[in-house]
Design a protein around this motif. Structure first.
Motif, PDB file in Angstrom:
ATOM      1  N   VAL A  25      21.277   0.779 -19.724  1.00 45.66           N
ATOM      2  CA  VAL A  25      20.285   1.204 -20.726  1.00 45.66           C
ATOM      3  C   VAL A  25      20.821   0.806 -22.092  1.00 45.66           C
ATOM      4  O   VAL A  25      22.000   1.004 -22.386  1.00 45.66           O
ATOM      5  CB  VAL A  25      20.048   2.738 -20.676  1.00 45.66           C
ATOM      6  CG1 VAL A  25      19.152   3.184 -21.833  1.00 45.66           C
ATOM      7  CG2 VAL A  25      19.422   3.140 -19.336  1.00 45.66           C
ATOM      8  N   SER A  26      19.955   0.237 -22.920  1.00 41.71           N
ATOM      9  CA  SER A  26      20.406  -0.205 -24.243  1.00 41.71           C
ATOM     10  C   SER A  26      19.949   0.754 -25.329  1.00 41.71           C
ATOM     11  O   SER A  26      18.938   1.445 -25.190  1.00 41.71           O
ATOM     12  CB  SER A  26      19.898  -1.622 -24.541  1.00 41.71           C
ATOM     13  OG  SER A  26      18.512  -1.601 -24.794  1.00 41.71           O
ATOM     14  N   SER A  27      20.720   0.783 -26.407  1.00 40.84           N
ATOM     15  CA  SER A  27      20.372   1.559 -27.601  1.00 40.84           C
ATOM     16  C   SER A  27      20.556   0.656 -28.808  1.00 40.84           C
ATOM     17  O   SER A  27      21.615   0.037 -28.961  1.00 40.84           O
ATOM     18  CB  SER A  27      21.273   2.790 -27.739  1.00 40.84           C
ATOM     19  OG  SER A  27      21.132   3.641 -26.623  1.00 40.84           O
ATOM     20  N   SER A  79      24.874   5.723 -27.534  1.00 42.23           N
ATOM     21  CA  SER A  79      24.283   4.978 -26.415  1.00 42.23           C
ATOM     22  C   SER A  79      24.475   5.721 -25.101  1.00 42.23           C
ATOM     23  O   SER A  79      23.591   5.711 -24.236  1.00 42.23           O
ATOM     24  CB  SER A  79      24.912   3.585 -26.318  1.00 42.23           C
ATOM     25  OG  SER A  79      24.686   2.844 -27.485  1.00 42.23           O
ATOM     26  N   ASP A 102      26.267   1.638 -18.952  1.00 42.98           N
ATOM     27  CA  ASP A 102      25.782   2.013 -17.620  1.00 42.98           C
ATOM     28  C   ASP A 102      26.088   3.485 -17.360  1.00 42.98           C
ATOM     29  O   ASP A 102      26.557   4.207 -18.247  1.00 42.98           O
ATOM     30  CB  ASP A 102      26.380   1.109 -16.533  1.00 42.98           C
ATOM     31  CG  ASP A 102      27.904   1.222 -16.433  1.00 42.98           C
ATOM     32  OD1 ASP A 102      28.471   2.234 -16.911  1.00 42.98           O
ATOM     33  OD2 ASP A 102      28.534   0.304 -15.881  1.00 42.98           O
ATOM     34  N   GLU A 103      25.821   3.936 -16.124  1.00 40.17           N
ATOM     35  CA  GLU A 103      25.991   5.358 -15.807  1.00 40.17           C
ATOM     36  C   GLU A 103      27.453   5.791 -15.784  1.00 40.17           C
ATOM     37  O   GLU A 103      27.754   6.995 -15.771  1.00 40.17           O
ATOM     38  CB  GLU A 103      25.319   5.698 -14.463  1.00 40.17           C
ATOM     39  CG  GLU A 103      25.861   4.935 -13.262  1.00 40.17           C
ATOM     40  CD  GLU A 103      25.079   3.657 -12.986  1.00 40.17           C
ATOM     41  OE1 GLU A 103      24.831   3.379 -11.800  1.00 40.17           O
ATOM     42  OE2 GLU A 103      24.739   2.930 -13.938  1.00 40.17           O
ATOM     43  N   HIS A 111      21.517   6.955 -22.720  1.00 46.78           N
ATOM     44  CA  HIS A 111      21.464   6.529 -21.321  1.00 46.78           C
ATOM     45  C   HIS A 111      21.039   7.695 -20.434  1.00 46.78           C
ATOM     46  O   HIS A 111      20.207   7.535 -19.533  1.00 46.78           O
ATOM     47  CB  HIS A 111      22.829   5.999 -20.868  1.00 46.78           C
ATOM     48  CG  HIS A 111      22.812   5.455 -19.470  1.00 46.78           C
ATOM     49  ND1 HIS A 111      22.772   6.278 -18.354  1.00 46.78           N
ATOM     50  CD2 HIS A 111      22.805   4.176 -19.003  1.00 46.78           C
ATOM     51  CE1 HIS A 111      22.744   5.526 -17.271  1.00 46.78           C
ATOM     52  NE2 HIS A 111      22.763   4.247 -17.629  1.00 46.78           N
ATOM     53  N   ASP A 140      15.469  -2.593 -26.452  1.00 47.27           N
ATOM     54  CA  ASP A 140      15.583  -1.341 -25.686  1.00 47.27           C
ATOM     55  C   ASP A 140      14.411  -1.201 -24.728  1.00 47.27           C
ATOM     56  O   ASP A 140      14.578  -0.822 -23.562  1.00 47.27           O
ATOM     57  CB  ASP A 140      15.609  -0.133 -26.632  1.00 47.27           C
ATOM     58  CG  ASP A 140      16.925   0.014 -27.374  1.00 47.27           C
ATOM     59  OD1 ASP A 140      17.732  -0.937 -27.349  1.00 47.27           O
ATOM     60  OD2 ASP A 140      17.145   1.070 -27.982  1.00 47.27           O
TER      61      ASP A 140
END
Length: 276
Positions: free
Chosen positions: A193-195, A254, A226-227, A258, A149
């Protein structure tokens, strides 16, 4: 209590999980405090440093000119490398990159390709002749779990901080001419973005595991969105199987994470611009 933690660490953690909390006081679905600094390396074309709890990772990006790959003459390169040196944790030894560092580098490369964070065509200056290579060197300074992350956040922030000069090819000499007075930011197309999650006893799901929690878990999972709430990458190196319900829970969490990270990056970028 310290003796129990050393002698029976799994039982020690279970005693907390039964109460829906963790040894560090967090709830099961609570991430550690995340802080970000952008532009930390003056000699790099772009850089960022992120701290998630006690895990600290820094990324420096260097842009160099090269010939495009023969099988993709209209594209440039993005080359990530993750370093987990002995200074960040006693678990890592001196010498060539270990298995975890290699796996992390490959994961970052997969995220870059899977999310299309930057279109490699945008890095091409002239087809078959000249392109940019972005060397993304990511180093862990302090390791306390959930390094993936941290790597993704610092990579994204460093890419958004990166500026490259204007380059043209002289038609007469066929040589590259670099105008360092005119720089531009990279075109960032997606914001992955990673979780990361750890599973205890094949059933209990916790977010943002520490190094100790990772070592005791039956499996560790990382989901990248992603978004647009699209799943860009999913990483689960072995361990126990995951139900569809648990998987959906990971993706839902996640998406929320993000948005939090996106706000953090935007806020730090704005403050960086304001201070110039």
């Amino acid at each position: 209590m310290c003796f129990i933690r050393t002698a029976e660490p799994l039982e020690y953690h279970r005693s907390f999980l039964k109460e829906n909390c963790r040894p560090d006081g967090r709830e099961l679905g609570e991430f550690r405090p995340t802080t970000l600094n952008i532009g930390s390396i003056g000699t790099a074309d772009g850089s960022a440093m992120v701290k998630i709890g006690n895990t600290t990772v820094i990324c420096g990006i260097k842009a160099e000119l090269s010939a495009p790959p023969s099988d993709a003459p209209d594209k440039g390169y993005i080359v990530p490398n993750v370093d987990l040196p002995p200074l960040c944790s006693s678990r890592f030894r001196p010498g060539p990159p270990g298995e975890q560092a290699q796996a992390a580098s490959q994961f970052i490369a997969d995220v870059i390709d899977g999310s299309k964070i930057i279109k490699k065509e945008d890095l091409c200056i002239e087809k078959s002749k000249l392109c940019w290579v972005l060397y993304c060197d990511i180093m862990c300074l302090d390791y306390d779990g959930n390094v993936l992350d941290a790597c993704i956040i610092t990579l994204l922030a460093a890419l958004k901080n990166t500026q490259i000069p204007k380059v043209t090819i002289n038609k007469e000499t066929d040589l590259a001419e670099v105008d360092i007075e005119h720089k531009r930011h990279l075109q960032i197309n997606k914001h992955p973005v990673s979780s990361s999650f750890a599973v205890f006893d094949d059933t209990v799901l916790i977010v943002d595991p520490t190094a100790e929690e990772e070592s005791l878990a039956t499996s560790v999972i990382t989901a990248v969105v992603d978004e647009d709430d699209q799943l860009c990458a999913f990483h689960k190196p072995g361990g126990s199987s995951l139900s569809a319900e648990k998987l959906q829970d990971c993706i839902t969490r996640s998406v929320t994470r993000h948005r939090e990270v996106g706000k953090l990056i935007d806020k730090v970028l704005e403050s960086t611009k304001a201070s110039k």
